[in-house]
Design an enzyme around this catalytic site. Sequence first.
Site, PDB file in Angstrom:
ATOM      1  N   HIS A  97       3.591  13.903   6.289  1.00  0.00           N
ATOM      2  CA  HIS A  97       4.643  13.798   5.272  1.00  0.00           C
ATOM      3  C   HIS A  97       4.941  12.354   4.859  1.00  0.00           C
ATOM      4  O   HIS A  97       5.824  11.724   5.435  1.00  0.00           O
ATOM      5  CB  HIS A  97       5.930  14.427   5.802  1.00  0.00           C
ATOM      6  N   GLU A 103       6.660  11.417   2.422  1.00  0.00           N
ATOM      7  CA  GLU A 103       8.042  11.302   1.913  1.00  0.00           C
ATOM      8  C   GLU A 103       9.044  11.073   3.042  1.00  0.00           C
ATOM      9  O   GLU A 103      10.209  10.767   2.776  1.00  0.00           O
ATOM     10  CB  GLU A 103       8.408  12.541   1.090  1.00  0.00           C
ATOM     11  N   CYS A 153       1.846  19.151   3.015  1.00  0.00           N
ATOM     12  CA  CYS A 153       2.101  20.217   3.990  1.00  0.00           C
ATOM     13  C   CYS A 153       1.977  21.586   3.325  1.00  0.00           C
ATOM     14  O   CYS A 153       0.889  22.009   2.982  1.00  0.00           O
ATOM     15  CB  CYS A 153       3.464  19.984   4.647  1.00  0.00           C
TER      16      CYS A 153
END
Lengths: 827, 228
Positions: free
Chosen positions: B195, B197, B86
């Site tokens: 994302h 994560e 990002c």
Amino acid sequence: MNLEAMSVDTVKDAESTPEELQPYLELGLKDDEYQRIKQILGRRPTQSELAMYSIMWSEHCSYKSSKVHLRQFGEKAPPSDRMLAGIGENAGVIQINEKIAVTFKVESHNHPSFVEPYQGAATGVGGIVRDILAMGARPILVMDSLRFGAADHPDTQRVLPGVVAGVGGYGNCLGLPNVGGEVFFDECYQGNPLVNALSLGVLPVDGLQRKEADGPGNIVVLMGAKTGRDGIGGVSVLASATFDDESQQRRPSVQVGDPFTEKLLIESCLELYAAKLIVGVQDLGGAGLTCALTETAASAGTGMDIQLEKVHLREASMEPHEILASESQERMLFVVEPAKLDAVLGIAQLWGVIATPIGVVTDTGRVRITFHGETVVDVPPGSLADDGPVYARPLREPADLILLQADRAETLPRPHHDFQLKDTMLKLAASPNLCDRSWVTEQYDRYVLGNTVLAQPEDSGIVRLDEETGLGVALSLDCNSRFARLDPYEGAKLALAEAYRNVAVTGAEPVAVTDCLNFGSPEDPAVMWQFAEAVRGIADGCQELGIPVTGGNVSFYNQTGAVAIHPTPVVGVLGVLENVAQRIPMGFSHTGDVLVLLGETSLELSGSEWAWVAHQHLGGRPPKVDFAREQAIAGFMQRAAETGLVRSAHDLSDGGLAQALVESVLRKGLGATVTLPVDIEPFVSLFSESAGRVLISVPVGHRQAFESLLAEHELPATILGQVDDEGADLTVIGHGEAGRFTVSQSELREAFSGTLPRMFGAGESGAAEAVTAGSPAETVLVVETVEITETVAVEAEAPAALLAEGEPFAEPSEPAQTDETERRAES
Amino acid sequence: MSKIGVVTFPGSLDDGDAARAARISGAEVVRLWHADPDLHGVDAVVLPGGFSYGDYLRCGAIARFAPVMETIADAARGGMPVLGICNGFQILCEAHLLPGALTRNQHLHFRNRDQWLRMENSSTAWTNHFAEGQEILIPVKNGEGCYVADERTLDELEANGQIVARYVRGNPNGSTRDIAAIRNEAGNVLGIMPHPEHAVEALTGPSLDGLGFFSSVLKHLADAKAAA
């Protein structure tokens, strides 16, 4: 600095020109209030003092009209071991376990959001986050409760996109997940949208920060953004006056937010707290420096000497009263021991935040403020912070209430045939108040911080506090203002009941309440009556439920001309989950699960979404509230979560059972077959908005454990049917003229999902297919839950019999079930 | 144990989440600070999501000049695996470690949803765990995630297999050629807009697909150590 050019009004000037005319009326002070200020000071106030009193004695800061009513929250509050700080603090603090506490509060930013939607909403988020921060907590989530005028009104096109972008813009940039809230449309909010923002923070039990400016000789430090002319008069002029045609000219009064600075401020503050470097802290919100200085000194019983020229300014030409009244965002005030000052300034420097010593704490009991050596303020701080006027304003039941209540929606013509019921279901699902909120919620980051377990459109937001133990909190914000318009006492109780139930259905234990009370002008006895009734309703409800109100906010003057908004007491309920892995999500997830309706359905259509959508009707009395039933549901759901007896749960509220079915089917894309009870008119089963009801899905196989848990909590329940395959239709089987009807998921989705994008812009380059899970609830964990189930069920009961489809275990469902079998045979 | 560094810039927001993901994957996590050029012996670096320096000027434009970035840029040119997520992707583009730029979403809204991606290239330090053509589900959340580059650059990216992931079943931000992730020519630097994560725990994510990026780099580092 040329003081002459500024014509600064000093204390000396005030003493020598006692008769000088002052614009106190324009600043919102009444004649007698002005006289009292003169009495307190023994002279006329200086320009700066007048500004300070006008702000601090405004409705917004002094709660002068609401105080006498709000006392009930304390008086009726049940004793709670959990409450570490309550009303009067920046936010209430609730102990979660021996180590962790949380603090949470909801606050309004209504008027600024009408004038400048983006900044108004953004700074609403920023303000509530600083309240949480000031308690010593790390903010970990936000929620927003939004109300707008009619969805198809041209001005809603201006206000809604700006407000949503503002809530998202600020919260996303702070890195706080937005985990829930409300969006509601009604023409009563046309000139007066409501923007209520909630934040919750977590702190060590011994990490609670104080606001007291203790210890004469300690240094007063201002940290954060520079002070500018934004927000001047925001409190006294904006928040405490009714909108009229000039409101467009008040744009300069709205503050402008900078979330990046706030993010740095948060990290700086948390380092200061962790290193135990400060004596006291207060955020700068409404009334800016004026409020922070006088409140911290007044609460400690000390005084302060402040050198105002030390405040970092955005514009050098600002005059003392402007500096004192400025509501520039992202600022905090600290009281620091001299020996620790360097360490404090060092941490600020590390994060690149401006920190400036602006004065010292004294034992004089007076706040003295100088500007380039001239004394411009010399006041006893308590007179501003605590001794503002208090009014017991006249109350009178609204003249139209009797007629309004007599005009019941239960007498409106209502459909009976299956095709009409289907049509009504789809029409309601597509209505602005019931349709899919993704257009709004996709603009919010719900993932950041990595602890969001449930977020919108789930009934509650659930956030994990501890990765090791799975300890977490659940939160919901609710209000049906149409109910409150019909009966503010019952309506407030219904708001409380709904928020409580939304938390309870996830399996969390509801423990505390915050509220944001949005009303019209307190100077109108009818509005004041609505307010008094609503406060009484929340206080009585909390007493009955045994959970305290820990804090909140009052917003008056939400009206355009003589027309007030519906009374809108937004209630937030906080729940605790020992292990968030046990949370019960909404949405059908397993084919073959049995659908059960907890609670009872009565003929209650007044104030319902159906009455509004089908007939543009608002009248009658709202549904009844039974807090004992709500508690039974909560008790049942907690045990069900621990034992895994319930797979999914969805609270029934606006739109009744029909809407709960639509949402539960669309959540994960599994169909359902539902047979409505024979002893209730099918339309009423589907669209009544009786409180105290929950739609649950139950894994097959634990009938006895399930039944005995129902019996233990004395909870009536009705088997409705079962969950079908992925992609299957929603089939509703009625009786008599209602026959049966089938709605495909594509019909449902088209109705439910199309409305907001159509009204506010598709905003889509290649249109995205609906991705199933909107929130993190996944198969792996459901499997774990089932394992737990079986162990417990076996322990609890004799070998668990299969809860076979169609096997009734509660009286009312028996005939319905027969009915279903017959109809199936027919088809 | 391999060490993964996670950088915190002022305004980084998903730094803790990137650290959690690396930890869950079995890495030792080292937190790196924007003003400290020392990489403290890490084997790979993650530039996390957020709004570094408030996204002032342009997203990533100021972070690119942070002291830590000079060291990271040198290390990246030397082959160290670097993942930009990002805002991290934006920083990598600003630092010219990756071509092209990320611009405002075409529909002008911030958008957060669970997004399907098709993995198109497994020959990177961060994606060797995936099969080419595999579809994965991870969250996307950004306001400026629309990837743009001139036609020639785009054609080169295609030709060199540098497009690592594309959006499928809907493009959330109008990104050119549905690009969700690209790599540098060497394959050690990866920029991705969604994302990973946030898809590492069943309880909090839409899937566990994000773990693949972190286990990929750990395998890559282990292989490199074995070869050395």
